[in-house]
Design an enzyme around this catalytic site. Structure first.
Site, short mmCIF file in Angstrom:
data_model
loop_
_atom_site.label_atom_id
_atom_site.label_comp_id
_atom_site.label_asym_id
_atom_site.label_seq_id
_atom_site.Cartn_x
_atom_site.Cartn_y
_atom_site.Cartn_z
N PHE A 25 0.84 -1.20 0.00
CA PHE A 25 0.00 0.00 0.00
C PHE A 25 0.87 1.25 0.00
CE2 PHE A 25 -2.62 3.06 2.53
CZ PHE A 25 -3.72 3.14 1.68
N SER A 93 3.55 -6.86 2.68
CA SER A 93 2.58 -5.97 3.33
C SER A 93 1.18 -6.16 2.76
CB SER A 93 3.06 -4.52 3.23
OG SER A 93 2.34 -3.68 4.10
N MET A 94 0.56 -5.09 2.22
CA MET A 94 -0.74 -5.28 1.57
C MET A 94 -0.62 -6.26 0.41
SD MET A 94 -3.30 -2.60 -0.41
CE MET A 94 -2.29 -2.50 -1.90
N ASP A 194 8.67 -4.12 13.44
CA ASP A 194 7.99 -3.61 12.25
C ASP A 194 7.12 -2.44 12.71
OD1 ASP A 194 6.13 -3.15 10.14
OD2 ASP A 194 6.30 -5.22 9.46
N HIS A 224 9.94 -3.09 8.37
CA HIS A 224 8.81 -3.51 7.55
C HIS A 224 9.18 -3.89 6.12
CE1 HIS A 224 4.72 -3.98 6.28
NE2 HIS A 224 4.84 -3.05 5.37
#
Length: 259
Positions: A25, A93-94, A194, A224
């Site tokens: 994202f 992530s996303m 993270d 992250h």
């Protein structure tokens, strides 16, 4: 709008094993480019699409939502499935959430999943007011470049569009409900430190998927965006070995020697 330098989509036509990589994202393919190139150099067919609204300016993202982002990775997956014997889906992530939905929807057509710090929930305390706030506040501070390694930067937005964040929240709720439909072999790598996605997200994903072939790896040296961080080479080598084990490619096209 022109695409930011480095944020361009990536495609490499290699052998009969394909890998789709899904970025996060407000991020871009740049966060996955070294990983994609590593796989391409070892003979794999690789696709890293640029999600709609990403890689230009945050204002463009206001016009997009999860349906647009998912449609793009779904299209890219179908292209690989038409060309390759086996296809694996990787996500950051996303991008991890997008990968999980692809696995839930496409079933055995997806041979395996590799997830790095996958998102399961929007944890910001203001998330619950997004449906109202997005009409008055257009953006919030960005989340890009959560990286421990000095000199390593992510090409992403310095602002988070609130309308898109609201769409992300709804998407993650949808994916969470679909997790029991995920049955594929899964390699999940996550960072204890993270500052974007907490370890609780990985724990929930592991608890809810129906996969029986599951490997969890901690990325102790990274934040992250671990694909650009200290543990990047470990991610690359482990993912290649994962493909090699499941696709039976050995040294020819996938197992590698790293662990």
């Amino acid at each position: 709008m022109p695409v930011l330098p480095g944020a361009e989509p990536f495609r490499h036509d290699g052998g009969e094993i394909g890998v789709l990589l899904c970025h996060g994202f407000t991020g871009s393919p740049q966060s996955l480019r070294p990983w994609a190139e590593y796989l391409a150099e070892r003979g794999l067919t690789v696709s890293v699409p640029l999600l709609p609204g990403h890689g230009t300016r945050w204002q463009d993202m206001q016009l997009t939502g999860w349906q647009d982002w998912y449609a793009e990775v779904d299209r890219a997956l179908r292209e690989l499935l038409d060309r390759c014997e086996k296809v694996f889906v990787f996500g950051l992530s996303m991008g991890g959430a997008l990968s999980l939905r692809l696995a839930a929807k496409h079933g055995d057509a997806v041979s395996g999943l590799v997830l790095v710090n996958p998102a399961n929930k929007v944890h910001d305390r203001l998330a619950v007011v997004l449906p109202v706030a997005m009409h008055f506040v257009r953006s919030a501070p960005g989340i890009a470049s959560d990286i421990a390694k000095p000199g390593s930067d992510e090409v992403g937005y310095d602002r988070v569009p609130t309308r898109a964040a609201h769409s992300l929240r709804k998407f993650l709720q949808l994916v969470d409900a679909e997790l029991p439909q995920v049955t594929q072999p899964l390699l999940l790598l996550h960072s204890p430190q993270d500052h974007v996605v907490p370890p609780a997200d990985s724990a929930r994903i592991l608890a809810r998927v129906s996969s029986t072939d599951v490997t969890e790896t901690l990325l102790e040296q990274s934040y992250h965006v671990a694909t650009l961080d200290h543990d990047a080479e470990r991610i690359f080598a482990d993912s290649l070995a994962f493909i090699g084990r499941l696709a039976g490619t050995g040294e020819r096209e996938g197992a590698g020697t790293g662990g």
